[in-house]
Write a protein that holds these residues in place. Structure first.
Motif, PDB file in Angstrom:
ATOM      1  N   TYR A   1     -47.399  -4.485 -44.714  1.00  0.00           N
ATOM      2  CA  TYR A   1     -46.223  -3.748 -44.262  1.00  0.00           C
ATOM      3  C   TYR A   1     -46.389  -3.530 -42.762  1.00  0.00           C
ATOM      4  O   TYR A   1     -47.385  -2.937 -42.331  1.00  0.00           O
ATOM      5  CB  TYR A   1     -46.142  -2.415 -45.006  1.00  0.00           C
ATOM      6  CG  TYR A   1     -44.944  -1.570 -44.627  1.00  0.00           C
ATOM      7  CD1 TYR A   1     -43.663  -1.909 -45.052  1.00  0.00           C
ATOM      8  CD2 TYR A   1     -45.099  -0.429 -43.857  1.00  0.00           C
ATOM      9  CE1 TYR A   1     -42.569  -1.134 -44.709  1.00  0.00           C
ATOM     10  CE2 TYR A   1     -44.013   0.354 -43.514  1.00  0.00           C
ATOM     11  CZ  TYR A   1     -42.747  -0.007 -43.936  1.00  0.00           C
ATOM     12  OH  TYR A   1     -41.666   0.757 -43.591  1.00  0.00           O
TER      13      TYR A   1
ATOM     14  N   ARG B   1     -44.985  -1.845 -39.336  1.00  0.00           N
ATOM     15  CA  ARG B   1     -44.101  -0.793 -38.876  1.00  0.00           C
ATOM     16  C   ARG B   1     -44.418  -0.415 -37.435  1.00  0.00           C
ATOM     17  O   ARG B   1     -45.496  -0.730 -36.922  1.00  0.00           O
ATOM     18  CB  ARG B   1     -44.185   0.429 -39.773  1.00  0.00           C
ATOM     19  CG  ARG B   1     -45.487   1.169 -39.693  1.00  0.00           C
ATOM     20  CD  ARG B   1     -45.451   2.379 -40.597  1.00  0.00           C
ATOM     21  NE  ARG B   1     -46.688   3.142 -40.433  1.00  0.00           N
ATOM     22  CZ  ARG B   1     -47.058   4.102 -41.221  1.00  0.00           C
ATOM     23  NH1 ARG B   1     -46.297   4.446 -42.230  1.00  0.00           N
ATOM     24  NH2 ARG B   1     -48.177   4.748 -41.016  1.00  0.00           N
TER      25      ARG B   1
ATOM     26  N   ASP C   1     -43.750  -7.288 -45.106  1.00  0.00           N
ATOM     27  CA  ASP C   1     -42.521  -6.500 -45.125  1.00  0.00           C
ATOM     28  C   ASP C   1     -42.269  -5.970 -43.723  1.00  0.00           C
ATOM     29  O   ASP C   1     -43.093  -5.250 -43.159  1.00  0.00           O
ATOM     30  CB  ASP C   1     -42.675  -5.349 -46.117  1.00  0.00           C
ATOM     31  CG  ASP C   1     -41.393  -4.599 -46.356  1.00  0.00           C
ATOM     32  OD1 ASP C   1     -40.529  -4.558 -45.453  1.00  0.00           O
ATOM     33  OD2 ASP C   1     -41.249  -4.036 -47.453  1.00  0.00           O
TER      34      ASP C   1
ATOM     35  N   ALA D   1     -39.563  -4.128 -42.804  1.00  0.00           N
ATOM     36  CA  ALA D   1     -38.580  -3.040 -42.835  1.00  0.00           C
ATOM     37  C   ALA D   1     -38.940  -1.880 -41.913  1.00  0.00           C
ATOM     38  O   ALA D   1     -38.058  -1.160 -41.461  1.00  0.00           O
ATOM     39  CB  ALA D   1     -38.396  -2.532 -44.262  1.00  0.00           C
TER      40      ALA D   1
ATOM     41  N   LEU E   1     -40.394 -10.321 -45.567  1.00  0.00           N
ATOM     42  CA  LEU E   1     -39.463  -9.565 -46.393  1.00  0.00           C
ATOM     43  C   LEU E   1     -38.728  -8.523 -45.553  1.00  0.00           C
ATOM     44  O   LEU E   1     -39.276  -8.005 -44.575  1.00  0.00           O
ATOM     45  CB  LEU E   1     -40.227  -8.852 -47.513  1.00  0.00           C
ATOM     46  CG  LEU E   1     -41.144  -9.720 -48.372  1.00  0.00           C
ATOM     47  CD1 LEU E   1     -41.959  -8.852 -49.314  1.00  0.00           C
ATOM     48  CD2 LEU E   1     -40.338 -10.749 -49.136  1.00  0.00           C
ATOM     49  N   ASN E   2     -37.525  -8.205 -45.954  1.00  0.00           N
ATOM     50  CA  ASN E   2     -36.747  -7.134 -45.331  1.00  0.00           C
ATOM     51  C   ASN E   2     -36.664  -7.272 -43.810  1.00  0.00           C
ATOM     52  O   ASN E   2     -36.960  -6.332 -43.074  1.00  0.00           O
ATOM     53  CB  ASN E   2     -37.311  -5.767 -45.718  1.00  0.00           C
ATOM     54  CG  ASN E   2     -37.321  -5.567 -47.211  1.00  0.00           C
ATOM     55  OD1 ASN E   2     -36.336  -5.830 -47.885  1.00  0.00           O
ATOM     56  ND2 ASN E   2     -38.447  -5.121 -47.747  1.00  0.00           N
TER      57      ASN E   2
ATOM     58  N   PRO F   1     -35.345  -6.875 -40.480  1.00  0.00           N
ATOM     59  CA  PRO F   1     -34.341  -5.923 -39.999  1.00  0.00           C
ATOM     60  C   PRO F   1     -33.289  -6.586 -39.113  1.00  0.00           C
ATOM     61  O   PRO F   1     -33.547  -7.612 -38.472  1.00  0.00           O
ATOM     62  CB  PRO F   1     -35.163  -4.898 -39.213  1.00  0.00           C
ATOM     63  CG  PRO F   1     -36.472  -5.511 -38.957  1.00  0.00           C
ATOM     64  CD  PRO F   1     -36.664  -6.624 -39.920  1.00  0.00           C
ATOM     65  N   GLU F   2     -32.121  -5.982 -39.096  1.00  0.00           N
ATOM     66  CA  GLU F   2     -31.017  -6.509 -38.291  1.00  0.00           C
ATOM     67  C   GLU F   2     -31.396  -6.622 -36.816  1.00  0.00           C
ATOM     68  O   GLU F   2     -30.918  -7.519 -36.131  1.00  0.00           O
ATOM     69  CB  GLU F   2     -29.777  -5.620 -38.447  1.00  0.00           C
ATOM     70  CG  GLU F   2     -29.131  -5.728 -39.816  1.00  0.00           C
ATOM     71  CD  GLU F   2     -28.664  -7.136 -40.160  1.00  0.00           C
ATOM     72  OE1 GLU F   2     -28.072  -7.812 -39.301  1.00  0.00           O
ATOM     73  OE2 GLU F   2     -28.889  -7.562 -41.308  1.00  0.00           O
TER      74      GLU F   2
END
Length: 96
Positions: free
Chosen positions: A16, A18, A44, A46, A76-77, A79-80
């Motif tokens: 993940y 971030r 991920d 996100a 995954l995911n 982001p825009e």
């Protein structure tokens, strides 16, 4: 102060990402071996809060490493906030 990016290893090849990935923070992430002892990797995205083209370079770096070792890698995911950069660099089909 910008939040330092964190690549959290959730085990079994799942990560993940971030925080903020930019020119000042990307180097620490390139040194992490995400492919050690796994058959496949999922990252991920996100949790990304801010990116610049350095983040795209990081994703391409990981993609190339995985391809060299014939290890499947999935993002995954997405982001825009990253999608316009993928389009700009014509990487939509590669990073998905």
């Amino acid at each position: 102060m910008n939040p330092e990016p964190q690549l959290i290893n959730e085990g079994a090849g799942t990560f993940y990402l971030r925080g903020e990935v930019d020119f000042h923070t990307v180097t620490a992430l390139t040194d992490i071996d995400i492919l050690d002892g796994v058959d496949g990797v999922s990252i991920d995205l996100a949790g990304l809060q801010r990116v610049d083209s350095s983040a795209i370079a990081l994703l391409v770096h990981w993609q190339r490493q995985a391809a060299q070792k014939d290890i499947p890698l999935r993002f995954l995911n997405i982001p825009e906030l990253i999608k316009p950069l993928l389009t700009l660099y014509d990487l939509d089909a590669i990073i998905q």
